[in-house]
Write a protein that holds these residues in place. Structure first.
Motif, PDB file in Angstrom:
ATOM      1  N   THR A  27       0.840  -1.192   0.000  1.00  0.00           N
ATOM      2  CA  THR A  27       0.000   0.000   0.000  1.00  0.00           C
ATOM      3  C   THR A  27       0.879   1.247   0.000  1.00  0.00           C
ATOM      4  O   THR A  27       2.059   1.190   0.344  1.00  0.00           O
ATOM      5  CB  THR A  27      -0.940   0.048   1.213  1.00  0.00           C
ATOM      6  OG1 THR A  27      -0.153   0.158   2.405  1.00  0.00           O
ATOM      7  CG2 THR A  27      -1.812  -1.184   1.286  1.00  0.00           C
ATOM      8  N   SER A  85      -3.382   5.340   1.071  1.00  0.00           N
ATOM      9  CA  SER A  85      -4.363   4.481   1.742  1.00  0.00           C
ATOM     10  C   SER A  85      -4.907   5.121   3.017  1.00  0.00           C
ATOM     11  O   SER A  85      -5.987   4.737   3.494  1.00  0.00           O
ATOM     12  CB  SER A  85      -3.750   3.111   2.065  1.00  0.00           C
ATOM     13  OG  SER A  85      -2.711   3.220   3.026  1.00  0.00           O
ATOM     14  N   GLU A  97      -8.503   8.896   3.939  1.00  0.00           N
ATOM     15  CA  GLU A  97      -9.750   9.112   4.673  1.00  0.00           C
ATOM     16  C   GLU A  97      -9.488   9.302   6.163  1.00  0.00           C
ATOM     17  O   GLU A  97     -10.131  10.144   6.810  1.00  0.00           O
ATOM     18  CB  GLU A  97     -10.706   7.957   4.439  1.00  0.00           C
ATOM     19  CG  GLU A  97     -11.282   7.899   3.029  1.00  0.00           C
ATOM     20  CD  GLU A  97     -12.372   6.857   2.902  1.00  0.00           C
ATOM     21  OE1 GLU A  97     -13.503   7.100   3.358  1.00  0.00           O
ATOM     22  OE2 GLU A  97     -12.078   5.776   2.344  1.00  0.00           O
ATOM     23  N   ASN A 155     -16.060  -2.473  -4.232  1.00  0.00           N
ATOM     24  CA  ASN A 155     -15.743  -1.551  -3.151  1.00  0.00           C
ATOM     25  C   ASN A 155     -14.744  -0.507  -3.656  1.00  0.00           C
ATOM     26  O   ASN A 155     -13.669  -0.839  -4.143  1.00  0.00           O
ATOM     27  CB  ASN A 155     -15.146  -2.361  -1.983  1.00  0.00           C
ATOM     28  CG  ASN A 155     -14.883  -1.514  -0.756  1.00  0.00           C
ATOM     29  OD1 ASN A 155     -14.560  -0.334  -0.844  1.00  0.00           O
ATOM     30  ND2 ASN A 155     -15.018  -2.136   0.404  1.00  0.00           N
ATOM     31  N   ARG A 156     -15.105   0.776  -3.543  1.00  0.00           N
ATOM     32  CA  ARG A 156     -14.208   1.844  -4.007  1.00  0.00           C
ATOM     33  C   ARG A 156     -12.855   1.785  -3.308  1.00  0.00           C
ATOM     34  O   ARG A 156     -11.815   1.996  -3.928  1.00  0.00           O
ATOM     35  CB  ARG A 156     -14.869   3.203  -3.753  1.00  0.00           C
ATOM     36  CG  ARG A 156     -13.988   4.407  -4.087  1.00  0.00           C
ATOM     37  CD  ARG A 156     -14.686   5.710  -3.745  1.00  0.00           C
ATOM     38  NE  ARG A 156     -15.106   5.778  -2.371  1.00  0.00           N
ATOM     39  CZ  ARG A 156     -14.284   6.130  -1.361  1.00  0.00           C
ATOM     40  NH1 ARG A 156     -13.007   6.398  -1.602  1.00  0.00           N
ATOM     41  NH2 ARG A 156     -14.733   6.194  -0.120  1.00  0.00           N
ATOM     42  N   ARG A 157     -12.870   1.490  -2.008  1.00  0.00           N
ATOM     43  CA  ARG A 157     -11.610   1.419  -1.272  1.00  0.00           C
ATOM     44  C   ARG A 157     -10.761   0.246  -1.758  1.00  0.00           C
ATOM     45  O   ARG A 157      -9.537   0.321  -1.770  1.00  0.00           O
ATOM     46  CB  ARG A 157     -11.885   1.306   0.229  1.00  0.00           C
ATOM     47  CG  ARG A 157     -12.499   2.575   0.809  1.00  0.00           C
ATOM     48  CD  ARG A 157     -13.034   2.352   2.205  1.00  0.00           C
ATOM     49  NE  ARG A 157     -13.662   3.552   2.727  1.00  0.00           N
ATOM     50  CZ  ARG A 157     -14.627   3.544   3.640  1.00  0.00           C
ATOM     51  NH1 ARG A 157     -15.071   2.380   4.118  1.00  0.00           N
ATOM     52  NH2 ARG A 157     -15.155   4.677   4.069  1.00  0.00           N
ATOM     53  N   TYR A 158     -11.416  -0.833  -2.146  1.00  0.00           N
ATOM     54  CA  TYR A 158     -10.691  -1.964  -2.721  1.00  0.00           C
ATOM     55  C   TYR A 158      -9.971  -1.540  -4.003  1.00  0.00           C
ATOM     56  O   TYR A 158      -8.817  -1.914  -4.224  1.00  0.00           O
ATOM     57  CB  TYR A 158     -11.638  -3.118  -3.016  1.00  0.00           C
ATOM     58  CG  TYR A 158     -11.015  -4.239  -3.830  1.00  0.00           C
ATOM     59  CD1 TYR A 158     -10.233  -5.205  -3.217  1.00  0.00           C
ATOM     60  CD2 TYR A 158     -11.202  -4.304  -5.213  1.00  0.00           C
ATOM     61  CE1 TYR A 158      -9.651  -6.217  -3.960  1.00  0.00           C
ATOM     62  CE2 TYR A 158     -10.623  -5.309  -5.967  1.00  0.00           C
ATOM     63  CZ  TYR A 158      -9.856  -6.269  -5.335  1.00  0.00           C
ATOM     64  OH  TYR A 158      -9.278  -7.258  -6.069  1.00  0.00           O
ATOM     65  N   VAL A 167      -8.901   1.396  -4.803  1.00  0.00           N
ATOM     66  CA  VAL A 167      -7.753   2.232  -4.412  1.00  0.00           C
ATOM     67  C   VAL A 167      -6.590   1.343  -3.975  1.00  0.00           C
ATOM     68  O   VAL A 167      -5.438   1.539  -4.384  1.00  0.00           O
ATOM     69  CB  VAL A 167      -8.150   3.196  -3.277  1.00  0.00           C
ATOM     70  CG1 VAL A 167      -6.910   3.893  -2.707  1.00  0.00           C
ATOM     71  CG2 VAL A 167      -9.154   4.225  -3.779  1.00  0.00           C
ATOM     72  N   MET A 223      -9.048   0.838   6.328  1.00  0.00           N
ATOM     73  CA  MET A 223      -9.705   0.926   5.032  1.00  0.00           C
ATOM     74  C   MET A 223     -11.111   0.343   5.088  1.00  0.00           C
ATOM     75  O   MET A 223     -11.995   0.766   4.348  1.00  0.00           O
ATOM     76  CB  MET A 223      -8.873   0.235   3.950  1.00  0.00           C
ATOM     77  CG  MET A 223      -7.539   0.904   3.702  1.00  0.00           C
ATOM     78  SD  MET A 223      -6.727   0.369   2.182  1.00  0.00           S
ATOM     79  CE  MET A 223      -7.646   1.314   0.959  1.00  0.00           C
ATOM     80  N   ASP A 224     -11.337  -0.618   5.968  1.00  0.00           N
ATOM     81  CA  ASP A 224     -12.689  -1.143   6.171  1.00  0.00           C
ATOM     82  C   ASP A 224     -13.585  -0.104   6.836  1.00  0.00           C
ATOM     83  O   ASP A 224     -14.741   0.078   6.434  1.00  0.00           O
ATOM     84  CB  ASP A 224     -12.633  -2.402   7.046  1.00  0.00           C
ATOM     85  CG  ASP A 224     -12.901  -3.674   6.251  1.00  0.00           C
ATOM     86  OD1 ASP A 224     -13.718  -3.620   5.315  1.00  0.00           O
ATOM     87  OD2 ASP A 224     -12.293  -4.704   6.567  1.00  0.00           O
ATOM     88  N   PRO A 229     -12.696   3.655   8.199  1.00  0.00           N
ATOM     89  CA  PRO A 229     -11.804   4.750   8.598  1.00  0.00           C
ATOM     90  C   PRO A 229     -12.343   5.590   9.744  1.00  0.00           C
ATOM     91  O   PRO A 229     -11.567   6.099  10.557  1.00  0.00           O
ATOM     92  CB  PRO A 229     -11.661   5.585   7.313  1.00  0.00           C
ATOM     93  CG  PRO A 229     -12.783   5.162   6.428  1.00  0.00           C
ATOM     94  CD  PRO A 229     -13.099   3.749   6.778  1.00  0.00           C
TER      95      PRO A 229
END
Length: 256
Positions: free
Chosen positions: A31, A35, A38, A161-164, A166, A241-242, A244
């Motif tokens: 990462t 990351s 947020e 998932n948007r965070r995924y 990223v 990330m799950d 923040p």
């Protein structure tokens, strides 16, 4: 950007209030400092936040030759010196937490409060070495979905998932050879007999669904670091990330 070791560049960013509490955030293998975006946005103006890309990650150059956890510590200290931070609280996830352990043992005067998240003082080599063989033969993309999927608690929905996305972009942008280099650094690490030397006020965070550094590894840290506290979260390998919001709240309460 900081140039060290004959021009090798280490990328870092500072955000927040220069008059606020100093806080470093050290991210995991695969990462970049992005990351944490947020979390940094949620910390508000009470903190002056320093984030660093490990070598071979994000915008930092690869590490020359064989790497060890102490080499990441050296890079972190070089950045701290460059921005004139004598001391800071620090939160590190996975290899970031391993770096904190090394710093807390060898450079305790540079640390205030420490948060060791989803990490360990020792990792059995089998899984990492198998991953390294796959990357060496087929590239990072071959293992990307499996590795990045473990960052999150619900692996069945990560692809939407948007965070995924990223995290996946971060992972695929790593230098493959340096990723293997850091895997070897983790395998070579063993701080189990030195954990009693850590005197900093310590919070250990574990994840109930963390398959990379299972909860028992964090429990061992908690039992071995005198006076530490522990929180177990219902997330995967990278809980910030799950969720923040929850993670930023934990940081605020502990550091303040």
């Amino acid at each position: 950007m900081l140039a060290i070791d004959n021009g090798r560049k280490i990328h870092f960013e500072i955000n927040g209030n220069p008059a606020g509490r100093k806080l470093m955030l050290l991210n995991s293998l695969g990462t970049s400092l992005r990351s944490w975006d947020e979390v940094v946005g949620l910390l508000g103006d009470q903190y002056h936040v320093l984030r660093i890309d490990k070598s071979g990650h994000g915008q930092s150059d690869p590490h020359p030759g064989t790497a060890r956890i102490a080499d990441n510590t050296a890079d972190v200290l070089a950045v701290m010196d460059a921005v004139q931070w004598d001391k800071a609280s620090v939160c590190g996830v996975s290899i970031g937490g391993m770096t904190i352990i090394d710093m807390a043992i060898h450079y305790p005067d540079r640390l205030d409060k420490i948060i060791i998240s989803n990490s360990s003082s020792y990792v059995s080599p089998e899984n990492l070495m198998e991953r390294c063989v796959m990357i060496d033969h087929f590239g990072l993309a071959f293992v990307a979905d499996k590795v990045v999927g473990r960052f999150f608690v619900d692996q069945s929905t990560v692809s939407s998932n948007r965070r995924y996305m990223v995290a996946l972009k971060d992972f695929l942008s790593c230098d493959g050879a340096d990723y293997i280099n850091w895997c070897n650094a983790i395998v070579a690490m063993d701080y189990r007999d030195q954990l009693h030397e850590i005197k900093a006020e310590t919070l250990v965070i574990t994840g109930q669904h963390d398959k990379a550094t299972p909860a028992h590894m964090g429990q061992y840290l908690h039992a071995s670091i005198k006076g530490s506290t522990m929180i177990e979260l219902p997330y995967g390998h990278i809980p910030y990330m799950d969720n923040p919001e929850k993670y930023a709240g934990i940081l605020k309460r502990f550091i303040s």
